[in-house]
Design an enzyme around this catalytic site. Structure first.
Site, PDB file in Angstrom:
ATOM      1  N   GLU A 270       0.831  -1.207   0.000  1.00 32.23           N
ATOM      2  CA  GLU A 270       0.000   0.000   0.000  1.00 32.23           C
ATOM      3  C   GLU A 270       0.865   1.256   0.000  1.00 32.23           C
ATOM      4  O   GLU A 270       0.537   2.246  -0.666  1.00 32.23           O
ATOM      5  CB  GLU A 270      -0.938  -0.002   1.221  1.00 32.23           C
ATOM      6  CG  GLU A 270      -1.921  -1.154   1.269  1.00 32.23           C
ATOM      7  CD  GLU A 270      -2.849  -1.185   0.071  1.00 32.23           C
ATOM      8  OE1 GLU A 270      -3.176  -0.100  -0.464  1.00 32.23           O
ATOM      9  OE2 GLU A 270      -3.244  -2.290  -0.356  1.00 32.23           O
ATOM     10  N   HIS A 273       1.968   2.101  -3.471  1.00 30.21           N
ATOM     11  CA  HIS A 273       1.007   2.874  -4.263  1.00 30.21           C
ATOM     12  C   HIS A 273       1.201   4.373  -4.041  1.00 30.21           C
ATOM     13  O   HIS A 273       1.127   5.174  -4.977  1.00 30.21           O
ATOM     14  CB  HIS A 273      -0.431   2.479  -3.891  1.00 30.21           C
ATOM     15  CG  HIS A 273      -0.891   1.188  -4.486  1.00 30.21           C
ATOM     16  ND1 HIS A 273      -0.832   0.939  -5.830  1.00 30.21           N
ATOM     17  CD2 HIS A 273      -1.433   0.067  -3.917  1.00 30.21           C
ATOM     18  CE1 HIS A 273      -1.318  -0.281  -6.078  1.00 30.21           C
ATOM     19  NE2 HIS A 273      -1.682  -0.826  -4.927  1.00 30.21           N
TER      20      HIS A 273
END
Length: 403
Positions: A270, A273
């Site tokens: 995450e 990203h």
């Protein structure tokens, strides 16, 4: 009229064909790299789960098609338009009543299918944790959100439409601001309506996460745990916001099912990203596609043929918007395909980031565990992956992480 019907049927047939092709791959031999994901009995359970969902989708989508076609052939739009016009002469009020009846009516008609999906299929395979009270409370909250937020945005768009052919620019600015606001504050404003979020408590997991974030230069102020187990046993994690409002949210089921090292590996993905600017790029692409859609809308919305095609003699924005939505659906399938391709590229990049900054093997273990606990499809048809998957398959991700 018949062109609109043709589009609806073609979209249904293409989607059904993909589902059938995908279903034929359920029992395909599992690749060697995934042999340890399921024990034999669990693998059979995953096949049964996929078959149950396939049959459910085929039946429910067929019923939805029949209802939609009946609504067309029985002049349902003209009937609802007549009800709306009997209440007010104001075009904005008429449009709001019209869409209120259509949207809320459609939501209520879909409730039995949603109930069956959760309380029969999900319950049978051990996923459901939703109570009947929670199900109907969520339904009421969703309808209220649709009325307040959706109705407010729609009223502004219809008001802008009265200004002339360039109304789409004002609408584009409105939706861009709304998209930015939702991306920034969704976790603070919307999520608490449905779920409880609490800061991740002090301990080994938080210390490990903070140590990783510090090492990669990721300023992490908020780590939250959401009560996903309130509705399902399925696990997830997501990143939201940007700038000072960025936060990581972990499902309590994720923390329960994975080791600390595996949780941090998911979090590293995450963070990838964010570091690769995927959030900003997705936001930009979403705004551009919204502008494109609104521009197309401005070209067609004034054409009385759209209203006539739906059996309504008096042309109006709200009737034209329904016809436009159907006409635009093939284009939205193409733009959706483009967004899925971009999304899969971003997932590979985020995996690569987790591999280079943390631990590829921990991420592989976490992906396998999540696939097992969610009874995921290990052998999807390539066409289904290409058209509808926002993530690469488990096999593709593992091969990429092992490169």
């Amino acid at each position: 009229f018949y062109f609109l019907i043709l589009i609806i049927i073609i979209v249904f047939l293409v989607d059904s064909l993909l589902s059938i092709l995908n279903a034929r791959h359920y029992t395909k031999e599992i690749p060697e790299e995934l042999a340890d994901v399921y024990p034999d009995e669990e693998y059979q359970k995953s096949i049964d789960y996929k078959k149950a969902n396939f049959k459910f989708k085929l039946v429910s989508s067929t019923i939805s098609l029949i209802i939609m076609l009946l609504f067309f052939f029985l002049d349902g739009f003209s009937f609802v338009d007549g009800i709306s016009r009997s209440v007010s002469n104001n075009p904005i009020v008429i449009g709001l009543i019209f869409f209120g009846i259509i949207m809320i009516g459609g939501d209520l008609l879909s409730t039995p299918a949603a109930y069956y999906k959760i309380f029969v299929i999900e319950e049978k395979f051990g996923f459901n944790k939703t109570t009947i009270a929670t199900f109907f409370t969520d339904k009421i909250k969703s309808i209220l959100m649709m009325i307040i937020v959706g109705g407010g945005l729609l009223a502004l768009v219809m008001w802008y439409q009265l200004t002339g052919p360039y109304f789409w620019i004002y609408a584009w600015i409105l939706f861009s601001i709304f998209t930015l606001a939702m991306n920034m504050f969704y976790a603070k404003l919307i999520v608490p309506i449905f779920n409880k979020q609490v800061p991740l408590e002090s301990g080994e997991l938080r210390n490990t996460i903070e140590a990783y974030a510090k090492r990669v230069g990721f300023q992490l102020k908020d780590i939250f745990v959401i009560d996903g187990s309130k509705r399902s046993t399925k696990a997830n994690a997501y990143f939201s916001g940007f700038g000072s409002e960025k936060r990581i949210t972990l499902y309590d089921t994720l923390i329960r099912d994975l080791s600390n090292e595996e949780v941090v590996a998911v979090l590293a993905h995450e963070v990838g990203h964010y570091k690769k600017r995927h959030v900003i790029v997705n936001l930009f692409l979403s705004i551009v596609l919204t502008g494109l859609t609104l521009w197309f809308l401005s070209l067609l919305i004034a054409n009385p043929i759209l209203s006539e095609a739906l059996g309504v003699e008096k042309a109006s924005f709200h009737i034209g918007l329904i016809a436009f939505g159907i006409l635009y659906s093939p284009i939205s399938e193409v733009t959706g395909l483009f967004m899925y391709i971009v999304s899969r590229i971003f997932e590979y990049q985020a995996d690569d980031y987790a591999k280079s900054t943390y631990n590829a093997n921990a991420l592989i273990r976490s992906l396998k565990k999540l696939s097992k606990s969610n009874l995921s499809n290990l052998t999807p048809h390539p066409a289904m992956v290409f058209i509808h998957y926002s993530h690469p398959t488990l096999l593709q991700r593992i091969k990429n992480l092992k490169k």
